[in-house]
Design a protein around this motif. Sequence first.
Motif, short mmCIF file in Angstrom:
data_model
loop_
_atom_site.label_atom_id
_atom_site.label_comp_id
_atom_site.label_asym_id
_atom_site.label_seq_id
_atom_site.Cartn_x
_atom_site.Cartn_y
_atom_site.Cartn_z
N LYS A 17 0.84 -1.07 0.00
CA LYS A 17 0.03 -0.02 0.08
C LYS A 17 0.90 1.00 0.14
O LYS A 17 1.78 1.44 0.92
CB LYS A 17 -0.85 -0.10 1.26
CG LYS A 17 -1.80 1.20 1.23
CD LYS A 17 -2.75 1.31 2.55
CE LYS A 17 -3.69 2.40 2.77
NZ LYS A 17 -4.31 2.28 3.77
N ILE A 18 0.85 2.04 -1.00
CA ILE A 18 1.79 3.11 -1.18
C ILE A 18 0.90 4.37 -0.82
O ILE A 18 -0.28 4.50 -1.11
CB ILE A 18 2.12 3.05 -2.56
CG1 ILE A 18 3.13 2.19 -2.98
CG2 ILE A 18 2.98 4.58 -2.83
CD1 ILE A 18 3.59 2.00 -4.37
N GLU A 19 1.40 5.17 0.03
CA GLU A 19 1.19 6.46 0.36
C GLU A 19 2.44 7.54 0.25
O GLU A 19 3.46 7.25 1.35
CB GLU A 19 0.65 6.28 2.10
CG GLU A 19 -0.55 5.50 2.26
CD GLU A 19 -1.17 5.42 3.74
OE1 GLU A 19 -0.40 5.99 4.53
OE2 GLU A 19 -2.04 4.87 3.83
N GLY A 20 2.23 8.22 -0.63
CA GLY A 20 3.50 9.18 -0.86
C GLY A 20 4.65 8.29 -1.20
O GLY A 20 4.32 7.33 -2.14
N ASN A 21 5.55 8.47 -0.54
CA ASN A 21 6.84 7.93 -0.78
C ASN A 21 7.18 6.74 0.02
O ASN A 21 8.17 6.07 0.21
CB ASN A 21 8.28 8.69 -0.71
CG ASN A 21 9.46 8.31 -1.36
OD1 ASN A 21 9.27 7.67 -2.47
ND2 ASN A 21 10.51 8.34 -0.71
N ILE A 22 6.28 6.31 0.83
CA ILE A 22 6.18 5.35 1.88
C ILE A 22 5.25 4.16 1.32
O ILE A 22 4.29 4.15 0.98
CB ILE A 22 5.65 5.72 3.30
CG1 ILE A 22 6.41 6.86 3.97
CG2 ILE A 22 5.79 4.29 4.29
CD1 ILE A 22 7.78 6.60 4.17
N ALA A 23 5.86 2.91 1.49
CA ALA A 23 5.25 1.72 0.87
C ALA A 23 4.93 0.61 2.22
O ALA A 23 6.12 0.49 2.67
CB ALA A 23 5.83 0.82 -0.14
N TYR A 24 3.64 0.69 2.64
CA TYR A 24 3.45 -0.57 3.49
C TYR A 24 3.41 -1.79 3.28
O TYR A 24 2.58 -2.12 2.12
CB TYR A 24 2.07 -0.05 4.55
CG TYR A 24 2.26 1.40 5.08
CD1 TYR A 24 2.53 1.19 6.33
CD2 TYR A 24 2.02 2.46 4.54
CE1 TYR A 24 2.66 2.43 7.01
CE2 TYR A 24 2.02 3.68 5.24
CZ TYR A 24 2.52 3.58 6.49
OH TYR A 24 2.60 4.74 7.20
N ILE A 25 3.95 -2.74 3.74
CA ILE A 25 3.95 -4.23 3.29
C ILE A 25 3.81 -4.90 4.25
O ILE A 25 4.09 -4.99 5.43
CB ILE A 25 5.53 -4.56 2.56
CG1 ILE A 25 6.35 -3.22 1.70
CG2 ILE A 25 5.88 -5.73 2.32
CD1 ILE A 25 7.72 -3.45 1.66
N GLY A 26 2.89 -6.20 3.84
CA GLY A 26 2.59 -7.20 4.49
C GLY A 26 2.45 -8.43 3.49
O GLY A 26 2.92 -8.52 2.48
N GLU A 103 10.60 3.29 3.11
CA GLU A 103 10.78 4.78 2.09
C GLU A 103 11.27 4.19 0.78
O GLU A 103 12.48 3.75 0.89
CB GLU A 103 11.49 5.82 2.94
CG GLU A 103 11.62 6.86 2.21
CD GLU A 103 12.39 8.02 3.21
OE1 GLU A 103 12.65 9.07 2.20
OE2 GLU A 103 12.61 7.99 4.13
N MET A 104 10.53 4.41 -0.31
CA MET A 104 11.04 3.82 -1.37
C MET A 104 12.02 4.56 -2.02
O MET A 104 11.98 5.95 -1.92
CB MET A 104 9.81 4.06 -2.36
CG MET A 104 8.70 3.01 -2.18
SD MET A 104 7.40 3.07 -3.16
CE MET A 104 6.78 4.74 -2.93
N THR A 105 13.37 3.97 -2.40
CA THR A 105 14.29 4.80 -3.39
C THR A 105 13.82 4.63 -4.70
O THR A 105 14.60 5.61 -5.41
CB THR A 105 15.57 4.21 -2.85
OG1 THR A 105 15.57 2.61 -3.25
CG2 THR A 105 16.23 4.32 -1.49
N LEU A 106 13.20 3.80 -5.29
CA LEU A 106 13.00 3.83 -6.49
C LEU A 106 11.31 3.58 -6.87
O LEU A 106 11.06 2.26 -7.18
CB LEU A 106 13.62 2.65 -7.48
CG LEU A 106 15.10 2.52 -7.35
CD1 LEU A 106 15.89 1.34 -7.82
CD2 LEU A 106 15.66 3.87 -8.08
#
Length: 124
Positions: A17-26, A103-106
């Motif tokens: 789930k992407i919110e801005g530059n943050i990806a929540y992963i489960g 915090e996504m780098t790509l």
Amino acid sequence: MKVLKELIYSDLHEWVKIEGNIAYIGISDYAQNLLGEIVYADLPDIDTVVERGDQFIVLESEKDASDIFAPLSGTVAEINEELIDNPGLINESPYEAWIVALEMTLPAEADDLLSPDDYEKLFE
């Protein structure tokens, strides 16, 4: 098997789930069913840098230990600390019990992940 339409998925059964530059992963409902009752979550440290495809989480169930691979590259910004004391939350609510926030780098790597419809096609 439950698949949420607002998420994207990896072919290794992680959801993102992407919110801005943050990806929540489960992990997906399918993955938690496959693992069985999760009894321990070995989570990465905050500020750990991972590349897509790196093994960065281990979930242990009564059946086995399973490696979880990073669906995206980035830096671990947050871990779900609730899972340290209660890893079974992943079984109870796999789509609410995110494991890490990255915090996504790509961010463009997210384009390579599967839509909910494409993820469901893996099971046809």
